[in-house]
Write a protein that holds these residues in place. Sequence first.
Motif, PDB file in Angstrom:
ATOM      1  N   THR A 459       0.831  -1.213   0.000  1.00 53.99           N
ATOM      2  CA  THR A 459       0.000   0.000   0.000  1.00 53.99           C
ATOM      3  C   THR A 459       0.858   1.253   0.000  1.00 53.99           C
ATOM      4  O   THR A 459       1.737   1.418   0.859  1.00 53.99           O
ATOM      5  N   ILE A 460       0.594   2.123  -0.944  1.00 49.86           N
ATOM      6  CA  ILE A 460       1.261   3.422  -1.005  1.00 49.86           C
ATOM      7  C   ILE A 460       0.277   4.496  -0.538  1.00 49.86           C
ATOM      8  O   ILE A 460      -0.915   4.444  -0.840  1.00 49.86           O
ATOM      9  N   GLU A 461       0.775   5.412   0.266  1.00 49.23           N
ATOM     10  CA  GLU A 461      -0.035   6.522   0.772  1.00 49.23           C
ATOM     11  C   GLU A 461       0.445   7.815   0.127  1.00 49.23           C
ATOM     12  O   GLU A 461       1.655   8.094   0.085  1.00 49.23           O
ATOM     13  N   ILE A 462      -0.494   8.604  -0.353  1.00 46.47           N
ATOM     14  CA  ILE A 462      -0.195   9.863  -1.036  1.00 46.47           C
ATOM     15  C   ILE A 462      -0.929  10.990  -0.324  1.00 46.47           C
ATOM     16  O   ILE A 462      -2.106  10.856   0.009  1.00 46.47           O
ATOM     17  N   LYS A 463      -0.231  12.079  -0.064  1.00 43.10           N
ATOM     18  CA  LYS A 463      -0.873  13.262   0.520  1.00 43.10           C
ATOM     19  C   LYS A 463      -0.791  14.414  -0.469  1.00 43.10           C
ATOM     20  O   LYS A 463       0.294  14.761  -0.953  1.00 43.10           O
ATOM     21  N   LEU A 464      -1.950  14.998  -0.757  1.00 51.63           N
ATOM     22  CA  LEU A 464      -2.045  16.192  -1.584  1.00 51.63           C
ATOM     23  C   LEU A 464      -2.541  17.322  -0.697  1.00 51.63           C
ATOM     24  O   LEU A 464      -3.692  17.325  -0.256  1.00 51.63           O
ATOM     25  N   LYS A 465      -1.659  18.236  -0.394  1.00 56.24           N
ATOM     26  CA  LYS A 465      -2.022  19.362   0.474  1.00 56.24           C
ATOM     27  C   LYS A 465      -2.390  20.553  -0.414  1.00 56.24           C
ATOM     28  O   LYS A 465      -1.539  21.141  -1.077  1.00 56.24           O
ATOM     29  N   TYR A 466      -3.672  20.889  -0.417  1.00 61.34           N
ATOM     30  CA  TYR A 466      -4.154  22.048  -1.177  1.00 61.34           C
ATOM     31  C   TYR A 466      -3.909  23.282  -0.318  1.00 61.34           C
ATOM     32  O   TYR A 466      -4.741  23.668   0.497  1.00 61.34           O
ATOM     33  N   TYR A 467      -2.752  23.917  -0.518  1.00 58.24           N
ATOM     34  CA  TYR A 467      -2.287  24.867   0.490  1.00 58.24           C
ATOM     35  C   TYR A 467      -2.776  26.299   0.293  1.00 58.24           C
ATOM     36  O   TYR A 467      -2.261  27.227   0.921  1.00 58.24           O
TER      37      TYR A 467
END
Length: 505
Positions: A459-467
């Motif tokens: 499992t790969i975890e991805i974070k997209l921070k809409y800053y």
Amino acid sequence: MKPTFQTLILFVFPFQIFAQSALPRNTPEALNISSKGIQEFLDAVGSESKHEMHSLMILRNGQVAAEGWWAPYGPKTKHTMYSVSKTFTASAIGLAVADGKLKVTDKVISFFPESLPTTVSPHLAELEIKDLLSMTVGHDKSFNQEVFTQEDWVKAFLNLPIADKPGTKFLYNTSASYMLSAIIQKVTGQNLLEYLQPRLLDPLGISGADWEKDLEGIAVGGWGIRVKTEDMAKLGQLFLQKGNWNGKQILPESWIEEASTMKIMQEPDASPERIASNDWVQGYGYQMWRSRYNSYRADGAFGQYILILPELEGVIVITSETSDMQGLLDLVWKHLLPAFDNDPSSEKNLERNLKNLSLSPLKSKSNKKLENTISNNTYIVENQNNIVNEFNIKFLKSSIKLSLKVGEESHEFFLASGNWLLGTTDRKGPNLFHFAQNQLDGLAPFKVAGSYAWKDEKTIEIKLKYYESPHTETILITFEGDHAEIIFKNSFENREDWPVFVGKA
């Protein structure tokens, strides 16, 4: 795109180095503020806390004592204000009153004869602008869904049942704030930003603001403005200075008094213990909250604050994402409020410590065997949905590229392990008002920072921070043979039933 690793930046300036429209800077000690108290607050909201800070600005006597941004957030980046927008909206009403275009005692129905229901109830007939301003419309519940999912929001609002006599009971009411915006557009022929720009924003040196609109082009009013941290501070300082800015009266002093003083108590029967500990039962003004310690504030979901402290000649601005807004304010009262009162004590390591803080990106070791197997495979989702139809991960030398497709739209994100990679996207990120018609339309491209890590061997975890917003999207992809499961989560909904989409290579 090169990976960038950024940290929280704190600026403490002994003299003015910004453009003329910027607020003057000084040191905390020169303004009788304890930098030790500031450091204690930063420690309290650090990575081990439940609060994700995005920016902090502290003013006294009209000067910035300290300011900081948790990268990828920065001083030039706009931030979603949520209900801090309401204070900008109310200020437009104050300006319209000063311009002689309306009175707060005007009946709401007088502005929209073409949108009225067949039968106008007595309570609707009585409804005045001041009832919209003070959240005393008389609704017995929130009608956000019933209004903002429709094509004609004004008509939807005017057709809602009003259970109680207007002006008698408090109920937080974002659709009422929208109606204030609609009234401004009706009487001026301009939307909120167009009306505020020459009258409020330009005099304060606020540029680059934008505001979400409905399908009719009316600014949503109750949320949706995006401004920078210093812009928030300028509005707070304007209120502290009773509407006067550089010798010019921008907002009437009488309006500042009206807007910032109590018009209704949220819980008239609240116990002394609750009143002593809760900043949401101190009274409500015109689209502003009264707070403890004889302060008041503009207040937005997930911890957007302009705190105005008249007795201390202070303003505290915070942008953040927190699920415990009272808890964050409690830390302000515990650490920053005393910093104004105590003898100024220096924290010599303050700047150095802050430079070592960050919103930590995801990080893990590589997973070479699986990476080589899955790289650049396109997974097709068989079940029809409006979230994802295809996805692909390509492993590059020092980053990965995530590709998502839904319908005819394709989006690409570059991510690193141990770094935030900065980019832009037309894909809308998480938003509290995701259900609203026209939500976020016309505001793209959106700034986004991405990182990834292997959560386990599959499992790969991805974070997209809409800053430019408070929010982060987390994407989990689990690989099994020629299939992959993908899950999209946001940072503010506390749920376990996130939909799972299965793709086949």
